[in-house]
Structures are given as C-alpha cells and as structure tokens.
Design a protein around this motif. Sequence first.
Motif, PDB file in Angstrom:
ATOM      1  N   LEU A   9      45.051  48.790  41.425  1.00  0.00           N
ATOM      2  CA  LEU A   9      44.700  47.882  42.508  1.00  0.00           C
ATOM      3  C   LEU A   9      43.325  48.199  43.076  1.00  0.00           C
ATOM      4  CD1 LEU A   9      48.023  47.449  44.491  1.00  0.00           C
ATOM      5  CD2 LEU A   9      46.909  45.840  42.984  1.00  0.00           C
ATOM      6  N   PHE A  10      43.037  49.495  43.208  1.00  0.00           N
ATOM      7  CA  PHE A  10      41.820  49.844  43.939  1.00  0.00           C
ATOM      8  C   PHE A  10      40.673  50.283  43.046  1.00  0.00           C
ATOM      9  CE2 PHE A  10      45.364  50.611  46.895  1.00  0.00           C
ATOM     10  CZ  PHE A  10      45.074  49.569  47.741  1.00  0.00           C
ATOM     11  N   ARG A  11      40.965  50.729  41.851  1.00  0.00           N
ATOM     12  CA  ARG A  11      39.879  51.164  40.985  1.00  0.00           C
ATOM     13  C   ARG A  11      40.259  50.856  39.539  1.00  0.00           C
ATOM     14  NH1 ARG A  11      35.368  54.617  41.592  1.00  0.00           N
ATOM     15  NH2 ARG A  11      34.904  55.691  39.648  1.00  0.00           N
ATOM     16  N   PRO A  12      40.351  49.577  39.217  1.00  0.00           N
ATOM     17  CA  PRO A  12      40.894  49.198  37.897  1.00  0.00           C
ATOM     18  C   PRO A  12      40.030  49.682  36.739  1.00  0.00           C
ATOM     19  CG  PRO A  12      39.994  47.294  39.039  1.00  0.00           C
ATOM     20  CD  PRO A  12      40.017  48.403  40.025  1.00  0.00           C
ATOM     21  N   ALA A  15      51.617  43.548  43.550  1.00  0.00           N
ATOM     22  CA  ALA A  15      51.077  44.255  42.391  1.00  0.00           C
ATOM     23  C   ALA A  15      50.332  43.359  41.420  1.00  0.00           C
ATOM     24  CB  ALA A  15      52.207  44.977  41.660  1.00  0.00           C
ATOM     25  N   TYR A  16      50.667  42.075  41.364  1.00  0.00           N
ATOM     26  CA  TYR A  16      50.024  41.244  40.340  1.00  0.00           C
ATOM     27  C   TYR A  16      48.971  40.300  40.918  1.00  0.00           C
ATOM     28  CZ  TYR A  16      54.107  42.739  37.679  1.00  0.00           C
ATOM     29  OH  TYR A  16      55.078  43.482  37.071  1.00  0.00           O
ATOM     30  N   ARG A  17      49.258  39.744  42.108  1.00  0.00           N
ATOM     31  CA  ARG A  17      48.330  38.731  42.618  1.00  0.00           C
ATOM     32  C   ARG A  17      46.921  39.278  42.823  1.00  0.00           C
ATOM     33  NH1 ARG A  17      50.125  34.527  47.110  1.00  0.00           N
ATOM     34  NH2 ARG A  17      51.662  34.175  45.483  1.00  0.00           N
ATOM     35  N   MET A  23      31.598  45.017  34.909  1.00  0.00           N
ATOM     36  CA  MET A  23      32.438  43.859  34.657  1.00  0.00           C
ATOM     37  C   MET A  23      33.552  43.742  35.675  1.00  0.00           C
ATOM     38  SD  MET A  23      32.906  43.215  30.664  1.00  0.00           S
ATOM     39  CE  MET A  23      34.106  41.938  30.898  1.00  0.00           C
ATOM     40  N   MET A  24      34.102  44.889  36.047  1.00  0.00           N
ATOM     41  CA  MET A  24      35.221  44.865  36.983  1.00  0.00           C
ATOM     42  C   MET A  24      34.758  44.492  38.382  1.00  0.00           C
ATOM     43  SD  MET A  24      38.128  45.974  35.690  1.00  0.00           S
ATOM     44  CE  MET A  24      38.728  46.752  34.222  1.00  0.00           C
ATOM     45  N   ILE A  71      50.774  56.157  41.462  1.00  0.00           N
ATOM     46  CA  ILE A  71      49.371  56.406  41.137  1.00  0.00           C
ATOM     47  C   ILE A  71      48.842  55.306  40.229  1.00  0.00           C
ATOM     48  CG2 ILE A  71      47.848  57.940  39.874  1.00  0.00           C
ATOM     49  CD1 ILE A  71      49.445  60.245  40.951  1.00  0.00           C
ATOM     50  N   LEU A  72      49.650  54.916  39.234  1.00  0.00           N
ATOM     51  CA  LEU A  72      49.210  53.863  38.318  1.00  0.00           C
ATOM     52  C   LEU A  72      48.908  52.575  39.084  1.00  0.00           C
ATOM     53  CD1 LEU A  72      51.426  53.979  35.119  1.00  0.00           C
ATOM     54  CD2 LEU A  72      49.085  54.718  35.428  1.00  0.00           C
ATOM     55  N   VAL A  73      49.865  52.181  39.948  1.00  0.00           N
ATOM     56  CA  VAL A  73      49.678  50.923  40.672  1.00  0.00           C
ATOM     57  C   VAL A  73      48.462  51.018  41.587  1.00  0.00           C
ATOM     58  CG1 VAL A  73      50.687  49.358  42.348  1.00  0.00           C
ATOM     59  CG2 VAL A  73      52.098  50.328  40.555  1.00  0.00           C
TER      60      VAL A  73
END
Lengths: 337, 544
Positions: free
Chosen positions: B482-485, A96-98, B497-498, B476-478
């Motif tokens: 991870l995939f669409r920050p 989750a963080y890396r 920027m992302m 969903i948050l994680v």
Amino acid sequence: MDFATLAPFLVGVVISGLVLGFVYAIIALGYTMVYGVLQLINFAHSEVFVTGAVVGFEIFRVLNGVEMNGYLKLLLALIAAMVASGLLNILIERLAYRPLRNAPRLVPLITAIGVSLILQDLIRIIEGFQGRFDLTYQLPTGFSTPFCGPESSCAGVGKFLGGIGISLQIKEVIVVLVALVSLAALNYLVNFTKLGRAIRAVAQDRVTAGLMGIDANGIISLTFLIGGALGGISGVLFGLKFGTVNAYSGFDPGIVAFTAAVLGGIGSIPGAVLGGLVLGVIQNLIGVTNILGGALNIANLGVIDSSYQRIGAFLVLVLILIFKPTGLLGRSNVEKV
Amino acid sequence: MTAIRPGSQPPVAAPDRSVALIVLAVISSALLLISQESSWLARLPSALANFLKNPLVASLVLTFFLANLLFAYRWKASLWAKLLVGGLSLFLILPWAGRDNTSVLDLAIQIGIFAALSLGLNIVVGLAGLLDLGYIAFFAVGAYTWGIFGSGQIGKVLTYFKDNSANNGPVVAVGGLVLLIVTALSLRAINRVGGKRTPVASWAFLLAALGLVIGVTLLVRGLVMLAAANAAGLTSGVNPNFFWLFLILAIAAAASVGVLIGLPVLKLKGDYLAIITLGLGEVIRVLANNLSTYTNGSQGITPIGSASVPWFNSLAGAIGFTPDQYSLFFLYFVVLIIIAVIILANMRLDRSKIGRAWIAIREDEIAAQAMGVPLVQTKLIAFATGASFAGIMGVIFAAKQGFISPESFILNQSISVLSMVVLGGLGSIPGVILGAAVVTILNISLLPSLGEATASLNLPPQVNPAQLQRLVFGGILVAMMLFRPEGLLPSVRQRRMMHEDDDPSGNMTPQDSLAGELKPENAAEVYSPGVATRADNERGGGTQ
C-alpha cells in the motif's frame, strides 16, 4: 468386482463427485466474479469462505439446544454467513485493493496473499480464545440420515436410487439444492437485471462503463459483496459436506476452486460451475483408482491414492489449457498490436 | 540529462559517512560478539548480561549487525571503509560470533539460500515477467538430488531394485536411451518443420516431450538396476567429496525440470501461467511425498552428508569450532562463494543480450517477437536459469539441514520467495537480496525470539508472537504494497513508474525516462516492475 457391481459403484462415485463439485463451483464463482471485474486473483477468497464456514458453525452451535426447525437453522446460518463474508469481502476490497487499482498486476496479488495470511491468523485467534481450533458442525438431527431411507415416506424412491448406485444423505441433497438455487439467483441477477448489466459492463471495460454513467467503484464493491456472499454460502456447504473446518482449511479447496475457475475459463460464470463439477468428479474418481485398478485387474494403479487427487486436478488443467488456453468456456481474445 | 524539473529540489550532495559507518560497525560487532560469547557475558554485571541474553535483544543485535552490511552498501562512504566493514563482517565477525552460537551461522546460511532463490525468481518474474508460483519445486529438485545420493537412501533404492527386479537392467537402460535419442531427434525435426510458427503447442511436440520424459525415466531406472549390485557399498551414501559434482548435477537437474515445466505452459500468459506453475510445483511435492522408494516419502531423508575439506576443518578447529560444527562453518563459506557468483551472474545477465530479450518479452511479447526475439527459447532460458539457482541452493539446504522432507517445499515457501522479491523491489538485485534477508530474519529470528521474550508475560497461547508469523508477515506485505509498492530498494525506473502520479507535472518527463534508460551508469537499472501494468486490451474473460 464384475460389471454389475462396478457400474452402480461408479455412478455413486460420480454422484458424490458432483456434490463435491457443487461446493467447488460456488467457491469458484467467488474467484471468477472478482476476476471478471478486476482481473485479480483474490487469494483472500479462501479465507472469506472459511469465515462463512466459521459463522455457520457458530450459528449452528448457538442454536444447537434451541427447539427449531432444522431447515430454519440452516437458513439462518446461510444468511449470517452470506452477510459476514460479503461485508468482509467489501472491507478487503476497500482497504487492500482499491488503493492499488492502477498499480502493476503483481502488487494487488501480493496484497491479496497478505490479506489471506492475516485472516488465517485472525480466525485462528478468535476461535482460539474460545478454546477451539477444529470446528465440528453440530448439525440439526436428521441432516445426516440417508435421503429417502427405508423409514422415510419416500422409501421407494430411495430404493430405486440405491439400485442404480445413488445413496445420498439429506445434507448432501441440501448442498446440491442450495447450490442450484444460488446459481439460479446469480444467473438472474447477472443476466436479467439492470445491476447485472452494470456488472457486465464494468467487467468488459471499466473506463467506458464509467463514461456511460455507471458508478464503477460502487459496482466493484457490489461484485465483492456478491462474491463474498457466495463464499459464505460455500463455507456453510463445505461445513455440511465435510463436517469440520479450521482456520487453515480454506487453502486446499481454495486452490482447487481457483483451478476450477481457470479450467472453465476465468471470468466466465458458467465456466466456473462447469470447472467445479468436472474437478469434483475427477477428484472422486482418482480417489477410487486403486479400487478400479483391482476391479479391472490392472496392476500398478494401486499406487495412485487420494494424495494424487490434487495433482489429478492440476494435470487435467494443464492438458485442457494446452489445447484451449482460455479454459473450457473462456472467450478467446485475439491480441492486437 | 541533469535538467531540474520546476518545483523539484536541487540534488543535495550526501555527506560522506565513512566514519559513521565504521563506528557503527565496531559498536554492532562488539555487541554481537559479547552477546554471543558466554565467557564474555559471564564477566559483565549480571543485569547487563541478562539484558543481552534476552532472546529478543540478542536477535535485535544480530539484525543491527547485519544492517551494517546494508549501510556499507547504501551510504556514501569511501570504498576502503565499505570493503573493510563488509569484508570483516562477513569473513571474521560473523563466523566468530557463530562459534558459540551456531544459530547465527545457521541464519546467515539461510539468508544466503533465500537470497539465491529470490535472485533466481527475480529472473523469471522480474526480468522475463513470467509469474511463477511453483518456484520452490526447483529447490526441491536440487535438495533431493543431493539428499538421495548424499545419504543412505541411495543404498536403500539399490537394495530395493536388487531384491525386486529381474535382471533386465541393460534392456531397460538401452530402451530408455533409444527412446530418448529418437524423441530428441524428433523434437528437433518438429521444431524445424514448425519453422516460424511456435511449435511448442502442437500435439506432436507434446507427444515428443512426453517421450523425452519416459526415456529419461527408463534410462535412470535401467541405470539404477545396473548399479543395484553395488548396494552394499552405498549404505551411507556416496563419497562426500562428490558433493562438488552434485552441485553441478543439481544445477543441471533443476534446469532440466525448469525446461520440462516450461515447455507445455509457455503459450499461457499471466494468471493462467501462475496457476499452472503453482500446480506443477505441487505435482513435484506430491511426487516427492509418494515416490517413497526413492524419497522415503513423508518421513523424509536423513542423515544427509556434506563435503569436508581437511585444511578447512583444521582451520575451523583452530578458531574454536567443535567438530560437529565444522560442516556449518564450511557451508557458510560455500554459500558466500555461491552467492557471489550468482550476484555476478545476475549483473552480467542484466546487461547481456538475453537479459534485454527477457525485458523485451516482459514489456511486449508481440513487439519483441517482431524484433526477432525467439520467444520459446528466451522464455525457456529464463525458466532454466532461475531454476538452476534454486537447484544449487537445494544441495546446500540438504547438506545444512541434514534432513529433507516434502514439508520443506510447500506452496507457502514459493509464496514466501515471491514476497521476498516483491518486498525488496522487483528487478533490483540489491533489493531482492535485502528482501530475502528481511523476511528470513523476521521468520527465523525476530518473531520466534519475540515469542520467547514474551513467554514470561503469560500471554494467552493464541496471541503468542511466535504463533503470529502469518499475521505479522501478511501485515507487512499489505502495508508495503500500500505504501511502498516499488519495494525497499527499487530500481530507478521502477520507482519512477510507481510514482508517476506523485509528479506535480503529471507524467514522466522525457528526462526522467531517459535518465532511467540511457545513462551508462544506470545500465543495471534498465527495467521496470515485473508484470506490465494492466492494459485494457489484455482482458482475460469478463463476466458473461
């Protein structure tokens, strides 16, 4: 209540606050270690800590009927909890963080909250399948007896301690001892070993540390392992102190411990310990305010009951941060343009 | 400006989808109306009717219908088609569907409330870059402002003071007023003496701020004592028509609390600010729990009244609402109006002087200060503006629920709102609204209905989907981060920027950054993700 009875009463309150404070301190160390290397509030740490508490519960439950020294059981529980929580913390970091190492700060913070929510439900489901929600520690016999009670060989010491307001149970003494040993071990590891130097280097400047030949990712994983292991220890200590945990019980101590970490200066190891002890004592004092109010004949103090404990922690934090914005022992950093 | 980067695709003109939009809208509206109208369902073949009655299907139909609004916003279609779909859906179909099943209206109001909260938090976190984890406190202030006065609680408070206090109301009130004036004046004086240095941190300023709080408390207490004689007349709360006044009062109250919370903590940054706002938010909740004379403690306040407009009620009656549903119907339209105003305000704020000042502070505080942005004032305005949106929606929330208790304002709600903002796209107004809608639908409609729909499968209670909200929401948050920050509907600059790294040529090209900043049609998008990327000179501590 006159002074002669009030003084031992207060000493007792402070001592039991310190016991609580040691539990907070160990939790706070988990936050502060991770914050030191990643500048990330690891919101999932409260669940890492609950995982430790649950594993400890399971060990005590399985070993409940087994003929074995109680302290050996405790040692097994501590080791199992350390391993489980440490590995869980590494897993969280890896997944989750890396991947978000270079993202804006808010992004890993949200992930951490997400992981925390996921873990809460997972713990609830896993224990739920065995028909349990509130997990009550089945402690070995003797853990709940008074420390140096009238029947024990050191009754004299107990009598003396009782005279000055200190009456502890064995398990509370265990909590303090385990916490002190962990603190000493951590101190040795961080300050006197090569690994510790690497951790400090990464905390100071990850990129430069990498240039000096330090495997920064490996060190970050190691830090999560240590932070998780501390979480595991604190979980078992929490179980010893309070007797009961459930999937959601990480939240409150997690918030208080994080407050403690910030209070001491987040990222600072002695700061986390100091913050935890201060908050533990303050919370206990707030818990008895109405008794004190009655003793000192101050009306209106009676409205302050234990539900103000958390507020008290926060108000102390606000006050200290206003005057020392980087916490009690935090380094003040001058911002350069 | 339109230079095409090597290796990138030339822009493809999107086809006009007006027809598709209208067809979809018609289908989904028909589905929604049929699935919500029991009389129409009865005429259908029973297999189909049962299928539509399945809670999960009904919930999906509703989601599909709401998605139309998103399509109307996003798709390339002619303006009349967009307006037609949007207008009819919001003003006709949705209230109509809500006639038989008020949970539809309830959900819509709830989405509106959370959209407003997210927009408010977006100002604090997204624009000004101040991470606030106690935002729900302002919502609580608004809710209690109306909750106390709109119910019998005010009568109880007055009765309490009538029975318990001596007749020193005037003294207390005047004392409070004097203290208030003196401290306000001294605050001003300190501010002037402090001059260019930030005076906020000085102890004199804090002392004065404390005096302000005590002054307000005394004044209110005195006024309550003075009004105690009227207790008998207020046993069922103030006249419901004061609702409008209280919408304004709640804005004022929430904004003042925003300033009050902002004052002591403005010196702090980043995570310190986050934990302090979290703590102060908790303080408000615990106060609501413990000041039971005013708030009735953990049992909460009920029943809370709501305004009513006679001609609107007769309108509701004419289209088939029962009298007990009038207030929901009415509040739905109030929410629509408030949301429209808030969106408008947000769009104007973005482009205003203060909006630019917020962005400047977020990007670099020191540089902003050097450019003459007054830090204290600008941050306080951000806190107050964000808080005021929450305050006004608090009133709506209290009126809609008819019941409020401290349980509605726990930390998890603050986190929920924060995740709505981040999920939708920090700093992007449509994104934030979408985030609020998605999370609200998920929490209130989809997951519970999934639980009902799977009730017949005899799943163990531990894995009942209705119980899995945390798991699903956390997942969903994680996954999103991870995939669409950058969020579901990010602003242009944020997306760039992302995804700097995705660009084969390495960094942002000058065209990119210019395209995001200077083109007039992108003026609304001139900001980047909330908190600045982690810079190495920003470290807080370091393991010692």
